[in-house]
Design a protein around this motif. Structure first.
Motif, short mmCIF file in Angstrom:
data_model
loop_
_atom_site.label_atom_id
_atom_site.label_comp_id
_atom_site.label_asym_id
_atom_site.label_seq_id
_atom_site.Cartn_x
_atom_site.Cartn_y
_atom_site.Cartn_z
N TYR A 140 43.20 25.11 28.23
CA TYR A 140 43.46 24.01 29.17
C TYR A 140 44.96 23.85 29.34
CZ TYR A 140 38.63 22.76 27.81
OH TYR A 140 37.27 22.77 27.54
N GLY A 141 45.67 24.94 29.50
CA GLY A 141 47.13 24.85 29.64
C GLY A 141 47.78 24.66 28.29
N ASP A 142 48.50 23.53 28.12
CA ASP A 142 49.17 23.29 26.83
C ASP A 142 48.16 23.08 25.70
OD1 ASP A 142 51.73 23.64 27.57
OD2 ASP A 142 52.21 21.50 27.83
N TYR A 143 46.96 22.71 26.04
CA TYR A 143 45.91 22.46 25.04
C TYR A 143 44.96 23.66 25.02
CZ TYR A 143 41.51 20.19 23.46
OH TYR A 143 40.31 19.87 22.86
N GLU A 144 44.91 24.33 23.86
CA GLU A 144 44.05 25.51 23.73
C GLU A 144 43.18 25.36 22.48
OE1 GLU A 144 47.14 28.84 25.58
OE2 GLU A 144 46.96 28.60 23.41
N ILE A 145 42.02 26.01 22.51
CA ILE A 145 41.12 25.97 21.35
C ILE A 145 40.77 27.39 20.93
CG2 ILE A 145 38.98 25.02 20.42
CD1 ILE A 145 39.00 22.98 22.68
N TYR A 146 40.96 27.65 19.64
CA TYR A 146 40.67 28.97 19.07
C TYR A 146 39.48 28.84 18.11
CZ TYR A 146 45.14 30.32 20.98
OH TYR A 146 46.17 30.57 21.85
N ALA A 147 38.66 29.89 18.05
CA ALA A 147 37.51 29.88 17.13
C ALA A 147 37.47 31.17 16.34
CB ALA A 147 36.22 29.69 17.91
N LYS A 148 37.15 31.05 15.05
CA LYS A 148 37.09 32.23 14.17
C LYS A 148 35.81 32.17 13.34
CE LYS A 148 39.88 34.42 10.47
NZ LYS A 148 38.90 34.78 9.45
N PRO A 149 34.88 33.09 13.59
CA PRO A 149 33.67 33.14 12.77
C PRO A 149 34.01 33.41 11.30
CG PRO A 149 33.36 34.40 14.78
CD PRO A 149 34.82 34.04 14.72
N LEU A 150 33.31 32.71 10.41
CA LEU A 150 33.50 32.87 8.98
C LEU A 150 32.17 33.30 8.33
CD1 LEU A 150 35.47 29.56 8.25
CD2 LEU A 150 36.45 31.82 8.67
N SER A 151 32.26 33.76 7.11
CA SER A 151 31.04 34.18 6.41
C SER A 151 30.14 32.96 6.18
CB SER A 151 31.40 34.86 5.10
OG SER A 151 32.23 34.02 4.35
N GLY A 152 28.88 33.22 5.94
CA GLY A 152 27.92 32.16 5.65
C GLY A 152 27.63 31.27 6.86
N GLY A 153 27.86 31.78 8.06
CA GLY A 153 27.56 31.01 9.26
C GLY A 153 28.52 29.88 9.54
N GLU A 154 29.67 29.87 8.83
CA GLU A 154 30.67 28.83 9.08
C GLU A 154 31.58 29.25 10.23
OE1 GLU A 154 31.59 26.35 5.28
OE2 GLU A 154 31.98 28.44 4.80
N LEU A 155 32.40 28.32 10.68
CA LEU A 155 33.29 28.60 11.81
C LEU A 155 34.58 27.81 11.62
CD1 LEU A 155 33.28 29.92 14.79
CD2 LEU A 155 32.76 27.62 15.59
N ALA A 156 35.72 28.43 11.95
CA ALA A 156 36.98 27.68 11.96
C ALA A 156 37.37 27.45 13.42
CB ALA A 156 38.07 28.47 11.24
N VAL A 157 37.80 26.23 13.71
CA VAL A 157 38.22 25.89 15.07
C VAL A 157 39.61 25.28 15.00
CG1 VAL A 157 37.72 24.49 17.11
CG2 VAL A 157 35.84 25.53 15.85
N CYS A 158 40.52 25.83 15.81
CA CYS A 158 41.91 25.36 15.80
C CYS A 158 42.25 24.80 17.18
CB CYS A 158 42.82 26.54 15.46
SG CYS A 158 44.58 26.19 15.61
N PHE A 159 42.61 23.52 17.21
CA PHE A 159 43.03 22.86 18.46
C PHE A 159 44.55 22.91 18.49
CE2 PHE A 159 39.08 21.01 17.00
CZ PHE A 159 38.31 20.93 18.15
N LEU A 160 45.10 23.60 19.47
CA LEU A 160 46.56 23.80 19.54
C LEU A 160 47.15 22.99 20.69
CD1 LEU A 160 49.29 25.39 19.01
CD2 LEU A 160 48.40 27.13 20.57
N ARG A 182 36.97 23.08 9.83
CA ARG A 182 36.02 24.05 9.31
C ARG A 182 34.63 23.50 9.51
NH1 ARG A 182 36.96 28.01 4.84
NH2 ARG A 182 34.92 28.93 4.49
N LEU A 183 33.79 24.26 10.17
CA LEU A 183 32.44 23.81 10.48
C LEU A 183 31.44 24.45 9.53
CD1 LEU A 183 34.04 23.21 13.10
CD2 LEU A 183 31.96 23.72 14.39
N THR A 184 30.60 23.59 8.93
CA THR A 184 29.58 24.06 7.97
C THR A 184 28.24 23.49 8.38
OG1 THR A 184 31.32 23.75 6.34
CG2 THR A 184 29.14 24.24 5.50
N LYS A 185 27.23 24.28 8.20
CA LYS A 185 25.88 23.80 8.57
C LYS A 185 25.42 22.67 7.66
CE LYS A 185 23.95 27.83 10.74
NZ LYS A 185 23.33 29.08 10.45
#
Ligand code: GLA
Length: 405
Positions: A318-338, A402-405
């Protein structure tokens, strides 16, 4: 008789395997972590600085956080002796490399060194061209654990062949050494680097500014945002090449150099998201508490060191606002709001309403699954994905969940 035959077969198999192996497997299964002299000290290095950096790596808690390599970059060389062996500059490294390696090892750390595929290094010191096997033997004998191999003064050498030669030399020398390919992405090392090395620079040199570039005559160094954008090149799709034992290297970190604390936190987070090697480039002896806390944030580091070894992608732009996602083991996910910009941004991110992630093997269905949220910088649980995530990202900073089920 049967037993002798069995042993002979084993020996034969062993030698065939080692002949075929082109690099040491099983090292760098997660991105290498350490420190390198170049970003902060350039050519102004000596054995005292290297020893003190090893001490500081232990004292600061960085070793406990997982940092292990103390890497000497360019300008350590004195020359070659009458038999062609490299020796260190006797004024700067009077005790010699073996003694320095022993010191670093005595701290429970590992030591790295630098050479170049050409006839001279970028700093104008002797390169390894024509001396690859001799230099690899010398490095192994000193007890070196990591080699960064640069690409200056290579004339018309073919990059893949040059790196293959040094990889063979390292194998022949018999000591497991992490092989860091540093040819700046000029010859698409992501296509061949994994065969011979453990990491390869994807881009030119980094510089310690947020979003600037600096010309050096025939080449340019780039600030953090510019290096980041280069990693995100849609056509190259670099993330497909990274994985356990073979990493894209967006260059060593500038955390704690001429960046603000917010910029340093964002830079560190993004390098973690990128599954990049975490090679600090600041003066570890006198860093502020804020910078130290960034470098040793174990929750952030565990996202980088995740065993899946998957590099992030840019999920939203979204221009200056970006979102990154990184799959992790065990079905977890990392999300970075920049927030790349110069003013704070208020965000409200509705997971239920946003696109699900279908990333090859990894699927995240926000419309079906509710994940718990953990803010890895605030070290706090912050609800779940059933409700929108509402927050303010300071200027030139990040929020990482960090997203966990
Ligand atoms: C090149 C590399 C840098 C550094 C210098 C040393 O520019 O890309 O990381 O090693 O050489 O001269």
């Amino acid at each position: 008789m049967l037993r002798t035959n069995f042993i002979l077969i084993l020996l034969l198999l062993g030698s065939l395997l080692s002949l075929n192996a082109q690099k040491y497997e099983g090292i760098a299964k997660t991105p290498p972590m350490g420190w390198n002299s170049w970003n902060r000290f350039g050519c102004n290095i000596n054995e005292q600085i290297i020893r003190e950096m090893a001490d500081a790596m232990v004292a600061s808690g960085m070793k406990d956080a997982g940092y292990i390599y103390i890497n000497i970059d360019d300008c350590w060389q004195g020359g070659r002796d009458s038999l062609g062996f490299l020796y260190p500059d006797p004024k700067r490294f009077p005790s010699g490399m073996k003694a320095l390696a022993d010191y670093v090892h005595s701290k429970g750390l590992k030591i790295g060194i630098y050479s170049d595929a050409g006839w001279k290094t970028c700093g104008g010191y002797p390169g390894s061209r024509g001396y690859e096997f001799q230099d690899a033997l010398q490095f192994a004998e000193w007890g070196i654990d990591y080699l960064k191999y640069d690409w200056c003064n290579t004339d018309n050498l073919v990059a893949e062949e040059a790196y293959k030669t040094m990889a063979r030399a390292l194998m022949a020398a018999g000591r497991p050494i992490v092989f860091s390919i540093c040819e700046w992405g000029n010859n698409k090392p992501w296509l061949w680097g994994a065969k011979y090395g453990h990491l390869w620079r994807t881009t030119g040199d980094i510089i310690d500014c947020w979003d600037c570039e600096k010309g050096h005559g025939s080449w340019v160094s780039n600030g953090i945002m510019r290096i980041l954008d280069m990693q995100m090149d849609k056509d190259l799709n670099l993330r497909q090449y990274a994985g356990p034992g073979h990493w894209n290297d967006p260059d060593m970190m500038e955390v704690g150099n001429r960046l603000s604390v917010n910029e340093s936190r964002a830079h560190f987070s993004l390098w973690c998201m990128l599954a990049a090697p975490l090679i600090a480039g600041n003066d570890l002896r006198n860093m502020s508490k804020e910078i130290r806390d960034i470098l040793i944030n174990k929750e952030m580091i565990s996202i980088n060191q995740d065993t899946l070894g998957v590099q992030c992608f840019r999920w939203f732009d979204y221009g200056d606002y970006e979102i990154y996602a990184k799959p992790l083991s065990g079905g977890e996910l990392a999300v970075c709001f920049l927030n790349r910009g110069n003013t704070p941004i208020n965000i409200s991110f509705d997971w239920k309403d946003s696109e699900n992630i279908y990333d090859g093997k990894y699927i995240y269905e926000f419309d079906k699954v509710t994940y718990k949220l953990r803010d890895v910088w605030a070290h706090k649980d912050v609800g779940n994905t059933a409700r929108p995530f509402i927050a303010t990202i300071p200027a030139r900073d990040v929020i990482v969940l960090r997203l966990t089920k």
